[in-house]
Design an enzyme around this catalytic site. Structure first.
Site, PDB file in Angstrom:
ATOM      1  CE  LYS A   1      -4.064  -1.530   2.670  1.00 46.73           C
ATOM      2  NZ  LYS A   1      -4.882  -1.206   3.869  1.00 46.73           N
TER       3      LYS A   1
ATOM      4  CG  ASP B   1     -10.120  -1.456   6.511  1.00 47.05           C
ATOM      5  OD1 ASP B   1      -9.034  -1.960   6.888  1.00 47.05           O
ATOM      6  OD2 ASP B   1     -11.197  -2.081   6.566  1.00 47.05           O
ATOM      7  CB  THR B   2      -8.516  -2.321   0.811  1.00 44.43           C
ATOM      8  OG1 THR B   2      -8.043  -0.997   0.548  1.00 44.43           O
ATOM      9  CG2 THR B   2      -8.879  -2.981  -0.512  1.00 44.43           C
TER      10      THR B   2
ATOM     11  CG  ASP C   1      -3.102  -6.938  -6.635  1.00 43.86           C
ATOM     12  OD1 ASP C   1      -4.291  -6.591  -6.547  1.00 43.86           O
ATOM     13  OD2 ASP C   1      -2.151  -6.186  -6.353  1.00 43.86           O
TER      14      ASP C   1
ATOM     15  CE  LYS D   1      -3.247  -2.802  -6.937  1.00 43.88           C
ATOM     16  NZ  LYS D   1      -2.695  -3.522  -5.779  1.00 43.88           N
TER      17      LYS D   1
HETATM   18  P1  ITT Z   1      -3.032  -1.913   6.995  1.00 43.93           P
HETATM   19  O1  ITT Z   1      -4.315  -2.206   7.743  1.00 43.93           O
HETATM   20  O2  ITT Z   1      -1.852  -1.872   7.871  1.00 43.93           O
HETATM   21  O3  ITT Z   1      -3.161  -0.730   6.085  1.00 43.93           O
HETATM   22  P2  ITT Z   1      -3.660  -4.466   5.759  1.00 43.93           P
HETATM   23  O4  ITT Z   1      -2.912  -5.340   4.799  1.00 43.93           O
HETATM   24  O5  ITT Z   1      -4.093  -5.045   7.071  1.00 43.93           O
HETATM   25  O6  ITT Z   1      -2.771  -3.168   6.000  1.00 43.93           O
HETATM   26  P3  ITT Z   1      -6.438  -4.055   5.135  1.00 43.93           P
HETATM   27  O7  ITT Z   1      -6.827  -4.146   6.573  1.00 43.93           O
HETATM   28  O8  ITT Z   1      -7.042  -2.955   4.317  1.00 43.93           O
HETATM   29  O9  ITT Z   1      -4.874  -3.881   4.963  1.00 43.93           O
HETATM   30  O10 ITT Z   1      -6.687  -5.499   4.522  1.00 43.93           O
HETATM   31  C1  ITT Z   1      -7.174  -5.742   3.294  1.00 43.93           C
HETATM   32  C2  ITT Z   1      -6.777  -7.091   2.761  1.00 43.93           C
HETATM   33  O11 ITT Z   1      -6.980  -7.022   1.354  1.00 43.93           O
HETATM   34  C3  ITT Z   1      -5.309  -7.477   2.962  1.00 43.93           C
HETATM   35  O12 ITT Z   1      -5.183  -8.884   2.969  1.00 43.93           O
HETATM   36  C4  ITT Z   1      -4.647  -6.919   1.763  1.00 43.93           C
HETATM   37  O13 ITT Z   1      -3.508  -7.610   1.373  1.00 43.93           O
HETATM   38  C5  ITT Z   1      -5.740  -7.066   0.691  1.00 43.93           C
HETATM   39  N1  ITT Z   1      -5.631  -5.934  -0.213  1.00 43.93           N
HETATM   40  C6  ITT Z   1      -5.692  -4.613   0.115  1.00 43.93           C
HETATM   41  N2  ITT Z   1      -5.479  -3.861  -0.971  1.00 43.93           N
HETATM   42  C7  ITT Z   1      -5.265  -4.707  -1.997  1.00 43.93           C
HETATM   43  C8  ITT Z   1      -4.945  -4.532  -3.342  1.00 43.93           C
HETATM   44  O14 ITT Z   1      -4.771  -3.332  -3.869  1.00 43.93           O
HETATM   45  N3  ITT Z   1      -4.809  -5.625  -4.110  1.00 43.93           N
HETATM   46  C9  ITT Z   1      -4.948  -6.859  -3.589  1.00 43.93           C
HETATM   47  N4  ITT Z   1      -5.215  -7.115  -2.320  1.00 43.93           N
HETATM   48  C10 ITT Z   1      -5.370  -6.043  -1.511  1.00 43.93           C
END
Ligand code: ITT
Length: 195
Positions: free
Chosen positions: A12, A68-69, A153, A174
């Site tokens: 990220k 948050d994703t 991804d 991307k």
């Molecule tokens: P932070 O909370 O520290 O930012 P995290 O990896 O825990 O990092 P999230 O809580 O947003 O991030 O988790 C989202 C999940 O989705 C996590 O497993 C990520 O690897 C995945 N993810 C997030 N963005 C993505 C992307 O652009 N492409 C693919 N997978 C993604």
């Protein structure tokens, strides 16, 4: 402009630096000496992004943002969604998460594999909260392809590039279509206009 990206995810951070460009000096929590992870106890993306931004803002008092994703898969009723990071195990195990996703979809043969990434960004600027969102529509591939990007991804085929998974695109491509690209460009536009 100096701003902290409240994330422990190096993928990220790399993407955000490229999306935001030269006008922003991006710092990570680790750059500020903060290495422990905050517990993401929210039930929604917005709650978790607020939790992460609050955590860093409370410790530094500086402007910051968090992302948050979630990956929402229609055949799975929107799962893994807010639980995307810990879908298979408590540790952020990308490989185990993808294995579980593909296994769950095998239980829904013949159903569409449509899905989307959704990012919610919380910006805390001068103590006030601002929110930005971005989505990327696509389908889940039958198997992994590609070595770029991170997370889900290798199994996500975006509508814009139906022959490729996101992991087969370079970072610039991307970022030009992604959930995070859309949310962070909206944030950057806002900061350029109002900051
Ligand atoms: P932070 O909370 O520290 O930012 P995290 O990896 O825990 O990092 P999230 O809580 O947003 O991030 O988790 C989202 C999940 O989705 C996590 O497993 C990520 O690897 C995945 N993810 C997030 N963005 C993505 C992307 O652009 N492409 C693919 N997978 C993604």
């Amino acid at each position: 402009m100096k701003i902290i990206f409240a994330t422990g995810n190096k993928g990220k951070l790399r993407e955000a630096a490229e999306i935001l460009g030269d006008g922003f000096t991006l710092m990570s929590p680790a750059d500020m000496g903060i290495t422990e992870d905050v517990e993401e106890t929210g039930e929604t993306l917005i709650e978790n992004s607020v939790i992460k931004a609050d955590y860093i803002h409370a410790r530094t008092g500086l402007d910051c943002f968090a992302d948050d994703t979630g990956l929402e898969v229609d055949a799975l009723g929107g799962a893994p969604g807010v639980h995307s990071a810990r879908y298979a195990t408590e540790g952020h195990d990308f490989e185990a998460n993808i294995d579980k996703l593909l296994a769950e979809l095998e239980k829904h043969p013949g159903e569409p594999r449509t899905a989307r990434f959704r990012s919610v960004v919380t910006l805390i600027f001068k103590g006030e909260y601002h929110f930005f969102e971005g989505t990327l529509e696509g389908v889940i591939a039958m198997a992994r392809r590609g070595g770029n990007g991170f997370g889900y991804d290798p199994v996500f085929i975006p509508d814009e590039y139906p022959d490729n998974t996101v992991a087969e695109l370079d970072d610039e491509t991307k970022n030009s279509i992604s959930h995070r690209g859309k949310a962070l460009r909206a944030m950057a536009d806002w900061l350029r206009e109002y900051a």
